[in-house]
Design an enzyme around this catalytic site. Structure first.
Site, short mmCIF file in Angstrom:
data_model
loop_
_atom_site.label_atom_id
_atom_site.label_comp_id
_atom_site.label_asym_id
_atom_site.label_seq_id
_atom_site.Cartn_x
_atom_site.Cartn_y
_atom_site.Cartn_z
N CYS A 1 3.49 10.02 0.00
CA CYS A 1 2.08 10.36 0.13
C CYS A 1 1.68 11.31 -0.99
CB CYS A 1 1.81 11.01 1.49
SG CYS A 1 0.10 11.55 1.71
N HIS B 1 5.11 4.74 12.42
CA HIS B 1 5.22 4.69 10.96
C HIS B 1 6.12 5.86 10.55
CE1 HIS B 1 3.47 4.05 6.82
NE2 HIS B 1 3.89 5.30 6.69
N HIS C 1 8.89 7.78 7.79
CA HIS C 1 9.44 7.96 6.45
C HIS C 1 10.88 8.45 6.59
CE1 HIS C 1 5.76 7.78 3.73
NE2 HIS C 1 5.33 7.43 4.93
N ASN D 1 9.22 5.18 2.84
CA ASN D 1 9.16 4.63 4.18
C ASN D 1 10.53 4.12 4.61
OD1 ASN D 1 6.03 4.11 4.82
ND2 ASN D 1 6.39 3.71 2.65
N ARG E 1 0.83 -1.20 0.00
CA ARG E 1 0.00 0.00 0.00
C ARG E 1 0.86 1.26 0.00
NH1 ARG E 1 -0.98 4.86 2.58
NH2 ARG E 1 -0.41 3.82 4.53
N ASP E 2 1.46 1.57 1.11
CA ASP E 2 2.20 2.84 1.21
C ASP E 2 3.46 2.83 0.37
OD1 ASP E 2 2.60 5.43 2.03
OD2 ASP E 2 3.47 4.90 3.96
#
Length: 304
Positions: free
Chosen positions: A240, A207, A209, A249, A14-15
């Protein structure tokens, strides 16, 4: 150390992919999920249920869910931003968790979700309730916990208050996301400790980055401060679409190497992660940001 082990969440499907301009095929996304499972991941963020016009990479969310492997010991997570997304995710019948997101500032919340920060908290709590009503687990993340691309510094008091409000919905955890990679270890240590205290006994998830090269240090600071769940993305991919300047990430390989060397178990197989990195590099047609995958193995295995 606060704990000898953490729970690892692979967010690459996903990310890791959502900000990529070249569309990754559904088959390759499913292969990434399969390889993540083989490497030990037992919680995987597989897709997001968002407007495909705004995030084209996630337009195949239902197809990804339909192709998920049948396995009894892996929890698949779908990210949702509103009730419509939650309904889509629940309807697949293939997910185990819904991930709700609220945002620390009005500027980013409006850009990301079309609502104010306070409204995003209310929406996140409602999504957690929807997940529970559907027999799933609900989790909640505070985006831009350490800084906002539109408003700059974010008050720690604001984030702690949001975490306490989210805890009222009884999600399985509350997550702090450094969406644009501006956090430093001292800030992380202070905020994680405060949030751990505010939401106890709920776990705190983090989470990070690596936009400014501090991501791996921030993971360490968070674990020392009591975070028990850590996100990472294979190869260090990510970004994002609604946060100007956001980069990848923290890399799954780098996080696992650091924690294992420090005696913190993750349940992950580093060699298989590096093998998956090689495969994903081919899919993306470029070398990935991960550092450990570029370095020779250590300690070196001596053949008898």
């Amino acid at each position: 150390m606060s704990a000898p082990a953490i729970s690892f969440v692979e967010v690459g499907p996903r990310d890791g992919l959502q900000n990529e301009k070249a569309i990754v095929s559904t088959a390759d996304k499913l292969e990434l999920i399969r390889r993540s499972i083989a490497a030990g991941a037992r919680r995987i963020e597989v897709t997001s249920f968002v407007n495909p016009k705004r995030v084209p990479q996630m337009a195949d969310a239902e197809d990804v869910c339909a192709g998920l492997p049948q396995t009894g010991d892996v929890s698949f997570i779908g990210l949702v931003l509103n009730a419509k997304g939650a309904e889509r995710a629940i309807a697949t019948g293939r997910l185990h968790e819904l991930g709700a997101v609220c945002v620390s500032t009005d500027g980013f919340a409006i850009a990301n979700q079309g609502q104010t920060s306070d409204e995003s908290v209310v929406a996140a709590k409602a999504i957690v309730a929807m997940a529970k009503d559907a027999g799933l687990k609900g989790q909640a993340t505070i985006g831009a916990s350490f800084g906002c691309p539109f408003e700059g510094e974010v008050s720690e008091d604001r984030v702690v208050a949001m975490a306490a409000a989210l805890a009222e919905a009884e999600p399985i955890e509350v997550a702090l996301a450094d969406t644009i990679g501006v956090a430093d270890p001292a800030h992380v240590s202070r905020l994680v400790r405060r949030v751990v205290e505010a939401v106890s006994p709920l776990p705190v998830r983090v989470h990070f980055h690596n936009t400014r090269g501090t991501g791996i240090a921030n993971v360490w600071a968070a674990v020392e401060a009591g975070a028990s769940v850590v996100d990472a993305a294979l190869g260090g991919l990510g970004g994002c679409p609604f946060a100007p300047g956001a980069a990848g990430n923290v890399s799954s390989e780098d996080v696992v190497y650091m924690l294992h060397r420090a005696g913190v178990e993750t349940g992950m197989d580093l060699a298989l992660l590096i093998e998956a990195n090689r495969w994903l590099s081919g899919v993306m047609a470029r070398e990935l940001p991960s550092m450990v995958a570029k370095a020779p193995p250590f300690p070196k295995i001596v053949q008898e």
